[in-house]
Design a protein around this motif. Structure first.
Motif, PDB file in Angstrom:
ATOM      1  N   ALA A 118       0.833  -1.210   0.000  1.00  0.00           N
ATOM      2  CA  ALA A 118       0.000   0.000   0.000  1.00  0.00           C
ATOM      3  C   ALA A 118       0.868   1.260   0.000  1.00  0.00           C
ATOM      4  O   ALA A 118       1.871   1.319   0.708  1.00  0.00           O
ATOM      5  N   GLU A 161      -0.055   3.911   1.221  1.00  0.00           N
ATOM      6  CA  GLU A 161      -0.235   4.470   2.551  1.00  0.00           C
ATOM      7  C   GLU A 161      -0.919   3.436   3.444  1.00  0.00           C
ATOM      8  O   GLU A 161      -1.977   2.917   3.108  1.00  0.00           O
ATOM      9  N   SER A 162      -0.295   3.115   4.564  1.00  0.00           N
ATOM     10  CA  SER A 162      -0.942   2.219   5.522  1.00  0.00           C
ATOM     11  C   SER A 162      -0.987   2.911   6.876  1.00  0.00           C
ATOM     12  O   SER A 162      -0.266   3.883   7.110  1.00  0.00           O
ATOM     13  N   GLN A 200      -1.749  -2.869  12.744  1.00  0.00           N
ATOM     14  CA  GLN A 200      -2.429  -2.258  11.600  1.00  0.00           C
ATOM     15  C   GLN A 200      -3.708  -3.046  11.396  1.00  0.00           C
ATOM     16  O   GLN A 200      -3.752  -4.247  11.616  1.00  0.00           O
ATOM     17  N   GLU A 216      -7.426  -1.740   9.410  1.00  0.00           N
ATOM     18  CA  GLU A 216      -8.167  -1.597   8.157  1.00  0.00           C
ATOM     19  C   GLU A 216      -7.255  -1.352   6.956  1.00  0.00           C
ATOM     20  O   GLU A 216      -7.595  -1.711   5.845  1.00  0.00           O
ATOM     21  N   ARG A 217      -6.105  -0.740   7.224  1.00  0.00           N
ATOM     22  CA  ARG A 217      -5.210  -0.456   6.098  1.00  0.00           C
ATOM     23  C   ARG A 217      -3.814  -0.998   6.385  1.00  0.00           C
ATOM     24  O   ARG A 217      -2.937  -0.292   6.873  1.00  0.00           O
ATOM     25  N   THR A 274      -1.236  -6.428   0.799  1.00  0.00           N
ATOM     26  CA  THR A 274      -2.325  -7.398   0.638  1.00  0.00           C
ATOM     27  C   THR A 274      -2.097  -8.244  -0.617  1.00  0.00           C
ATOM     28  O   THR A 274      -1.242  -7.918  -1.450  1.00  0.00           O
ATOM     29  N   ARG A 299      -3.064 -10.700   3.855  1.00  0.00           N
ATOM     30  CA  ARG A 299      -2.480  -9.425   4.277  1.00  0.00           C
ATOM     31  C   ARG A 299      -1.161  -9.623   5.011  1.00  0.00           C
ATOM     32  O   ARG A 299      -0.903 -10.690   5.572  1.00  0.00           O
ATOM     33  N   HIS A 340       0.999  -7.229   7.785  1.00  0.00           N
ATOM     34  CA  HIS A 340       1.019  -5.939   8.488  1.00  0.00           C
ATOM     35  C   HIS A 340       2.060  -5.877   9.596  1.00  0.00           C
ATOM     36  O   HIS A 340       2.553  -6.892  10.076  1.00  0.00           O
TER      37      HIS A 340
END
Ligand code: ADP
Ligand code: MG
Ligand code: ZN
Length: 497
Positions: free
Chosen positions: A75, A77-78, A98, A100-101, A105, A124, A126
Motif C-alpha cells: 500500500a 499508505e498504511s 495495523q 483496516e489499512r 495485501t 495481508r 502488516h
C-alpha cells in the motif's frame, strides 16, 4: 480424515523482524530468552503516559521486502491502529498494530505437496509490536507462586502474515510454514530460530463436506511455537471436528490452546467471550507512506528466493528431493553453490550432482551426528571439491574420502594434509596388486577350490583378504578385476588339465 470431509485451514504467522532497535523507540532488540529481564526498556515501550512512539523505518523496509517476496501489493499508505485489551505483558493497555489499512495485501506462497505444487494466497501482511513476556514461577523460597513480567520483548517489531483459508491438510500447513520460514531467512529479516520463539503460528481450522465451497465455523489454535505442534494440533483439531460433524453436532467457534504434553487442544474462550478490541487509528503516529521509487529499489535488490533457486538446482540435474534439502536454508544453498562453482573449474570438472550426493548422503548426516551447524563447520566449499577431485582421480577410495570428510569437520586441515597424515593414498599400482592377489590365492588353496566349484560368495572373502594384505588402501575396482582375471586363468588351466 474420512472420504467425505475436507479440512480448511488459514494460518496467521507472527515473525520478529531483525532490526537493531524496537518498533517505536530506540531500545535495543535483544535475545529475550537469555538477556537479563527489563534492562532493554524505556518510557515508550514500558507504556508510560505522555510518551510518543516513532516508527522504525528499518522495520518498514524489511516488512516491504517480505511483502514483495510474497508477491503482495504494497500500500502507498498504511495506517497504525490501537488494538485495545488488558494483559500484564502489555503495559500500555493496547498493542499498536495495523487493521483496516495494512502494509500489504493479496500475495501468495507456492508450496510443494505430494500432489504437486499449490499456491496458497496471502490475505495481508502488516506491521505491529510484540508484547512483553510473563514468567511463571512455582513457589519461590517461602513465598507463593508468582508471575513476573519481562518487558525486553515489548515493542520488538513484528510482521504478521495472514493466509487465505487455502490450506487443506496438516502437512500443507507445515509446508506453508516452512516455506515462509525459508523466505524470511533468505531475506535475512528473521533468524528462523524456532526455539527462540521468533516465529509463531496461529492456525484457524474448519472442516466441510468435500466439494462444498462454503466456509464452516472455525476454531483458532493460539501460540504454536514449532512445526511439530503446528502439525499435531491442526491434525487433532481436524479429527475432533470431523467426529463432531459425523455425530450430527455442530462445531463451536472457539479460541483454543495446544496442550503440548497431553497432545490435545483446550478451550480458552468461546465466541460469547470473544474480545472486542475497539480498534481505532493510532493518533500519535502518522500513516506509513511508501515512495514507489524506494519500493522499486527494494524489489530490484531482492535476492534469489527459494522457489527460483529450486528450479535452478533442478536444472543442474538434481532430483526434487535433494534440491529441496539444499534450498531450504540459505547457508546450505550458498555452500552448495560455492562448491559447484569451484567444481566447474577443476580439471576434469566435478558435477553438481556428485557434490549434491556427497552433501545430502554424507556430510549432512555427519553434521547432524556431531551437532554442528553448517555455518560453524570448518569445511570450505573449496576443500570439499579438492576432496572430491582426489576421489575422482582414484587417489583415495570412497571409504577413505568419508574418513577424510569426518576429520575435516573437526580440523582446519586440507584433504591432502589429512590423507598424508593417515597414509590414505590409494594403491593403484597393478604390479603390486597382482602380486598380492597371487599371494592370497596361493595361501588359500581350499577356498579357491570351493570357489571354482561354484561357491561364488567366496569372491568377496578373497577380495577382503587382498585388501587386508594391502592395508585397505588398494583400489577395490582394480583388485576386483585382477582377482577375476587371475581366478579365470586358474579355472581355464584346471579345465585343460
Ligand atoms: P480474525 O481477524 O478474527 O482472526 P480473519 O477473518 O481475518 O479473522 O481470519 C483470520 C484467519 O482465519 C485467516 O488466515 C483466514 O484465512 C482464516 N479463516 C477464516 N475463516 C476460516 C474458516 N472458516 N476456516 C478456516 N480458516 C478460516
Ligand atoms: Mg485471528
Ligand atoms: Zn523502549
Amino acid at each position: 480424515m474420512t472420504m467425505n470431509h475436507q479440512a480448511v485451514i488459514g494460518l496467521e504467522v507472527h515473525a520478529e523482524l531483525l532490526t537493531q532497535s524496537k518498533m517505536f523507540c530506540s531500545c535495543r532488540v535483544v535475545d529475550s530468552t537469555t538477556a537479563n529481564p527489563n534492562l532493554y526498556t524505556c518510557p515508550v515501550c514500558s507504556g508510560m503516559p505522555g510518551t510518543l512512539p516513532v516508527t522504525n523505518q528499518r522495520a518498514v523496509y524489511l516488512g516491504a521486502m517480505v511483502a514483495l517476496a510474497l508477491h503482495c501489493e504494497v500500500a502507498a499508505e498504511s495506517i497504525f491502529a490501537r488494538k485495545n485489551y488488558f494483559y500484564p505483558d502489555l503495559p500500555k493497555g493496547y498493542q499498536i498494530s495495523q487493521y483496516e489499512r495494512p502494509l500489504a495485501t493479496n500475495g501468495h506462497i507456492t508450496i510443494s505437496t505430494s500432489a504437486g505444487k499449490r499456491k496458497i494466497r496471502i490475505r495481508r501482511v502488516h506491521l505491529e509490536e510484540d508484547t512483553g513476556k510473563l514468567i511463571h514461577r512455582d513457589k519461590v523460597s517461602g513465598a507463593g507462586s508468582m508471575s513476573l513480567v519481562d518487558l525486553n520483548r515489548a515493542g520488538v517489531p513484528l510482521l504478521e502474515i495472514v493466509s487465505e483459508p487455502d490450506i487443506r491438510s496438516a502437512s500443507e500447513a507445515v509446508a506453508y510454514a516452512k516455506e515462509l520460514q525459508s523466505i524470511l531467512t533468505y531475506l535475512k529479516v528473521n533468524s528462523g530460530n524456532m526455539e527462540k520463539g521468533v516465529i509463531r503460528f496461529e492456525a484457524n481450522v474448519s472442516v466441510r463436506k468435500t466439494r462444498s465451497e462454503k466456509l464452516n465455523t472455525r476454531t483458532e489454535i493460539k501460540n504454536l511455537n514449532s512445526f511439530r505442534s503446528l502439525r499435531h494440533s491442526t491434525q487433532y483439531e481436524i479429527d475432533r471436528q470431523i467426529s463432531i460433524l459425523t455425530a450430527g453436532k455442530t462445531v463451536e467457534q472457539q479460541t483454543l490452546g495446544w496442550d503440548e504434553a497431553r497432545e490435545v487442544t483446550v478451550a480458552q474462550r468461546s465466541k460469547e467471550q470473544a474480545h472486542d478490541y475497539r480498534y481505532f487509528p493510532e493518533p500519535d503516529l502518522p500513516p506509513v507512506q511508501i515512495d514507489p521509487v524506494w519500493l522499486q529499489k527494494i524489489g530490484d535488490e531482492l535476492p534469489e528466493l527459494p522457489t527460483e533457486k529450486l528450479e535452478r538446482f533442478r536444472s543442474m540435474g538434481l532430483n526434487e528431493y535433494d534440491a529441496q534439502v539444499l534450498v531450504r536454508q540459505r547457508s546450505v544453498a550458498e555452500f552448495f553453490e560455492g562448491a559447484v562453482d569451484r567444481g566447474s573449474k577443476t580439471d576434469p570438472p566435478i558435477q553438481a550432482k556428485t557434490i549434491s550426493n556427497w552433501l545430502t548422503s554424507q556430510l549432512f548426516g555427519m553434521l547432524h551426528n556431531a551437532r554442528i551447524e553448517i555455518e560453524d563447520m570448518h569445511i570450505t566449499p573449496a576443500h570439499l571439491v579438492d576432496l572430491l577431485a582426489l576421489l575422482q582421480s582414484n587417489s583415495i577410495s570412497a571409504n577413505s574420502a568419508k574418513q577424510v570428510m569426518r576429520e575435516m569437520l573437526e580440523t582446519r586441515a586440507t584433504p591432502q594434509e589429512i590423507i598424508s597424515e593417515h597414509e590414505l593414498e590409494q594403491v593403484n599400482d597393478v604390479a603390486s596388486i597382482t602380486k598380492a592377489v597371487e599371494d592370497v590365492l596361493r595361501d588359500h588353496p581350499e577356498e579357491v577350490k570351493s570357489l571354482l566349484s561354484g561357491k561364488d560368495s567366496l569372491t568377496n572373502w578373497l577380495l577382503g583378504q587382498v585388501m587386508r594384505t594391502l592395508n585397505g588402501k588398494a583400489n577395490p575396482q582394480i583388485v576386483r578385476s585382477l582377482l577375476k582375471k587371475t581366478l579365470k586363468r586358474e579355472a581355464d588351466t584346471n579345465n585343460t588339465r
